[in-house]
Design an enzyme around this catalytic site. Structure first.
Site, PDB file in Angstrom:
ATOM      1  N   GLY A 262       3.867  10.150 -19.339  1.00  6.87           N
ATOM      2  CA  GLY A 262       2.506  10.596 -19.567  1.00  6.87           C
ATOM      3  C   GLY A 262       2.384  12.079 -19.307  1.00  6.87           C
ATOM      4  CG  ASN A 266       7.526  20.412 -14.818  1.00  8.80           C
ATOM      5  OD1 ASN A 266       8.520  19.831 -14.435  1.00  8.80           O
ATOM      6  ND2 ASN A 266       7.007  20.226 -16.030  1.00  8.80           N
ATOM      7  CG  HIS A 296      -1.000  11.029 -11.533  1.00  6.93           C
ATOM      8  ND1 HIS A 296      -0.818   9.691 -11.226  1.00  6.93           N
ATOM      9  CD2 HIS A 296       0.248  11.569 -11.504  1.00  6.93           C
ATOM     10  CE1 HIS A 296       0.466   9.459 -11.018  1.00  6.93           C
ATOM     11  NE2 HIS A 296       1.135  10.587 -11.187  1.00  6.93           N
ATOM     12  CD  GLU A 297       1.365  14.348 -13.781  1.00  6.09           C
ATOM     13  OE1 GLU A 297       2.275  14.948 -13.152  1.00  6.09           O
ATOM     14  OE2 GLU A 297       1.418  13.130 -14.047  1.00  6.09           O
TER      15      GLU A 297
END
Length: 865
Positions: A262, A266, A296-297
């Site tokens: 998804g 990084n 989320h990221e």
């Protein structure tokens, strides 16, 4: 070949004791052609200890290893053994290693992926280095606990922009220099290069950017403000929750083509699959999902990037935390306030399913012996079950103490590595509760508990009993790798989770005396379940409905007493809270999968109540299960037409209900599923010819390809129509749609061509492989593709060995003959696992598919009793 030596935990621990890695200088040249790029890596490191000399190794997987020097002394490139280059007789002290190589571009989403956009011919590259794909791009001591500082230089074609972990500067002649990173792990280095379309802004003094390929520019521009609004809101909310400030110098979000996951966390450069740049109409739930992924990221910037796991057994720490924070922060900071309903009906079901298969594992497994094993744990347990466990922890611990423990964790381990033990110690420092015991019960066990109510009442009081059943364990089938001399491994029973403590809310509901179809809440009871049963006596009349785990704060299957089930059959859609309805629909789904509720009864309940549902995630989730599992797998071929008819009529009801235009998202979901359940082509063919559904919506490319795929399955279109549609939509998505349609044609020659493309050729990219596989197997075409079923097992094993884990995953997920629910398919698969030695990624997917197949057979058998 894709084969590489995997890194074992013991090897990583040995190397971490031996080395301190200080600095990487990476120079990449992306102007060397379509097949390879040049990579030069300089690594400064120190050997610890007082021994005269020691040996270790560095990892690299080049197309050509051109030169290696250690402290200025050349090493023989021919000494490379698979992906390992030995470094021998290292004296204590500082050393510098230089590795120069040509590296191969990927078409599978691993390493440095290269993509040429069919819409305009522009080319883009980006890295996906997760776990051990670093070695496809640069030489490294490739393990998460050898963090270092990185300097990156890239030479790119004229007209390209280079994005990286830090702010990049174009220094002339195609050269780009990225700002020096803080200490990060090797797998978190990121590059994305190409003629990106970019939209930039600033927030709290930091540069923010969003990027996509040029052909998607109008669609990104249309949503840019929403994307930045969500990003800013989540960024600010995390700074309210976390004491540590955002640890990097910029925040870019790149939407990249043919991305396997998804998104990827990084530092400073999050990469997303570019399907999140919507080019066709979407529902509010799809926008909500995108917002959740952004949240989320971003959570990973702290948990995963600032503080990183020491070894891959703690990958759940990254993903469960980000999953929980992603949903919770989306609720708190954005307009999307119902994300936990979507979690309950989609993500949580993913966790329940994974946790009931033989491949289940604890949320925090204790023995992840190597990187190949670690890759298998990116599943519904590490994400959905782990997030559910954290949600239960917050309910039990309290959010204030939970966040205090998290902030202690960040303070103790920032720019370093940590383990589960470190995390639990940090939480324990913030509370008097026994967090270590909680972790043992929740994180070190497997399986799903089941909570079963019994209700009785008389003389103005009623009694609620709750039976608390732990997981009985899971059976693991024969595994030839466990054979010992003359003893053949016949299978084994893995213990379940025992009894976990649960803090739950129990919802009590009564019929509305003024509205026969409505249930109204009487009260909610709080209960702590620590043993095998509990009893509660309550004054008053017995309620019409008792819902265990109302609010969905724990992770357990629930059942209903007989009176409650009757109330649900009559009034499920009359429950006022969508999250309660999600708990109920999940319970009905579990009961079907466990053979306790007939599939036909589930369809009848859906037919009665889904036309009245208002929550988009619930409608879509229930229809997806009803179509993809119930109609396609859990009913027999003879029963399938009736099941499809029921679902088609349900969708017609939803379409009629939304004719006023007030519910476009609900109407879009209904149209999509009406297409999928069409047993005859006339209606949807007319929609395609007219370019619109009567009353809307007009057909955009996504809906046109959906219809054409279904018409192909039904034998109501041909190659000429597919080619004409592709000419009208020559985009990457159009290419995938055409591949899916061509594979779905009920024609022996079309099937042979599709099979050849998937299994005999290595030309298909990861996305085109998936699209072809999605079209190939169709329940309506079982006889036509019957001879391909046994071929699948032998040819998938060879394909996976040849093309590696990403294609192995796609072959196991999408190319598996899931429609073939019969004993022969199961037997052939079991023989494949026992004798064919598939690579770990395919072995895991096959084991899961075969367990699902065995479950479908049991559900069918239960339905005939």
């Amino acid at each position: 070949m894709s084969c590489m030596s995997v890194l074992t935990r013991d090897e990583a621990q040995t190397r971490a004791r031996l080395l301190d890695v200080h600095h990487y200088a990476i120079d990449l040249d992306l102007t060397r052609g379509d097949e390879t790029f040049d990579s030069r890596t300089d690594i400064r490191f120190t050997v610890r200890g007082d021994t005269d000399s020691t040996d270790t190794f560095v990892e690299v997987k080049p197309a050509e290893l051109r030169a290696v020097t250690l402290d200025g002394r050349p090493l023989d490139p021919a000494a490379l053994d698979e992906n390992r280059l030995a470094l021998k007789n290292l004296a204590p002290g500082e050393h510098e290693l230089r590795v120069e190589a040509a590296m191969r571009y990927s078409r599978t989403g691993e390493g440095m992926h290269r993509f040429t956009d069919p819409a305009d011919g522009e080319t883009y590259v980006y890295t996906q280095l997760f776990l051990d794909d670093v070695q496809r791009v640069y030489a490294a001591f490739d393990q998460p606990d050898l963090k270092a500082v990185f300097d990156l230089t890239v030479t790119a074609p004229e007209g390209w922009t280079v994005l990286a972990n830090g702010v990049t500067e174009h220094t002339g002649d195609g050269r780009w220099q990225a700002a020096t990173t803080p200490l990060i792990s090797t797998y978190l280095v990121a590059v994305a290069a190409g003629p990106w379309h970019s939209v930039r802004t600033e927030h709290r003094g930091l540069p923010f950017g969003i990027h996509c390929r040029r052909s998607l520019a109008p669609h990104l521009d249309a949503d840019a403000e929403e994307l930045f609004e969500v990003t800013r809101a989540c960024f600010d909310r995390y700074h309210e929750k976390f004491d540590e400030p955002y640890p990097f110098d910029s925040y870019d979000q790149a939407f990249v083509p043919e991305f396997n996951a998804g998104a990827m966390e990084n530092p400073g450069l999050v990469t997303f699959r570019d399907e999140f740049v919507f080019r066709s109409a979407v529902t509010e739930t799809q926008r909500q999902t995108r917002a959740m992924v952004i949240a989320h990221e971003m959570a990973h910037m702290w948990f995963g990037d600032l503080v990183t796991l020491r070894w891959w057994d703690d990958i759940w720490l990254n993903e469960s935390f980000a999953e929980y924070m992603g949903y919770q922060t989306t609720v708190e900071a954005t307009r999307f306030t119902d994300t936990w309903t979507d979690f309950g009906v989609t993500r949580k079901a993913w966790g329940y399913d994974a946790d009931q298969r033989p491949s289940t594992h604890p949320v925090a497994p204790e023995n992840v012996r190597d990187t190949a094993s670690a890759l298998l744990n990116f599943d519904g347990i590490s994400y959905a079950k782990g997030a559910s466990a954290l949600r239960q922890l917050v309910a039990w611990l309290g959010e204030k103490d939970f966040l205090a423990g998290i902030n202690t964790h960040f303070e103790r381990h920032k720019f370093a590595n940590a383990s589960l033990a470190d995390f639990i110690d940090s939480l324990a420092a913030a509370t008097d509760r026994d967090v270590h015991a909680w972790a043992d019960a929740w994180l070190r066990t497997t399986g799903v508990d089941t909570l079963v109510p019994s209700v009785s009442g008389e003389n103005g009081t009623w009694h609620l009993g709750i039976s608390h059943r732990g997981s009985p364990g899971t059976w693991t089938g024969p595994d030839s790798t466990k054979n010992r001399q003359d003893l053949k491994h016949l299978g084994s029973l893995q213990p379940g989770g025992g009894i976990r403590p649960h803090r739950i809310t129990i919802g009590l509901y009564d019929h509305d005396l003024h509205d026969a179809g409505r249930l109204i809440p009487r009260r909610r009871l709080e209960a702590d379940l620590a043993g095998r049963s509990i009893g509660l006596f309550t004054a008053g009349a017995q309620p019409a409905l008792v819902v265990l785990n109302d609010g969905d704060l724990t992770y357990a299957k629930i059942r209903f007493d007989a009176d409650s089930f009757r109330a649900l059959r009559e009034s499920l859609s009359g429950l006022p809270d969508p999250l309660t309805r999600a708990v109920v629909w999940n319970a009905l789904r579990d009961a079907v999968r466990d053979g306790e509720l007939p599939a036909a009864t589930y369809l009848d309940i859906a037919r009665a109540h889904l036309p009245h549902e208002t929550d988009l995630a619930l409608v879509d989730g229930v229809l997806a299960f009803a179509t993809g599992q119930v109609a396609d797998r859990y009913v027999t071929a003879e029963q399938r037409p009736a099941a499809l008819h029921t679902l088609a009529e349900l969708c017609r009801d939803l379409i009629r209900r939304t004719e006023d235009g007030d519910h476009p998202g609900l109407r879009l979901i209904a149209v999509r599923h009406r297409i999928a359940t069409a047993a005859h082509p006339d209606t949807i063919a007319a929609w395609l010819a007219d370019g619109t559904v009567p009353g809307g919506p007009e057909l955009d490319p996504e809906l046109r390809w959906r219809i054409l795929t279904r018409l192909a399955v039904l034998g109501a279109t041909d190659e000429a129509a597919i080619a004409a549609e592709l000419a009208a939509d020559p985009s990457a998505t159009g290419q995938e749609g055409a591949a899916r349609c061509r594979a779905a044609l009920p024609d022996a020659e079309a099937k042979a061509r599709a099979w050849e493309a998937m299994f005999a050729s290595d030309d298909l990219s990861n996305y085109l492989f998936t699209a072809t596989a999605q079209g190939f197997w169709q329940p309506e075409q079982a006889e036509l593709v019957r001879d391909y079923v046994p071929r699948y097992y032998t040819e998938a094993v060879a394909l996976a060995a040849r093309r590696g884990p990403a294609i192995a995953d796609a072959a196991g997920r999408w190319a598996f003959p899931a429609h073939a629910v019969d004993a022969d398919t199961l037997r052939l698969g079991q023989e494949c696992l026992a004798d064919a030695d598939p690579i770990p990624a395919l072995r895991r997917k096959l084991a899961d598919q075969l367990d699902d197949l065995a479950r479908a057979l049991r559900v069918r058998e239960a339905g005939t009793d």
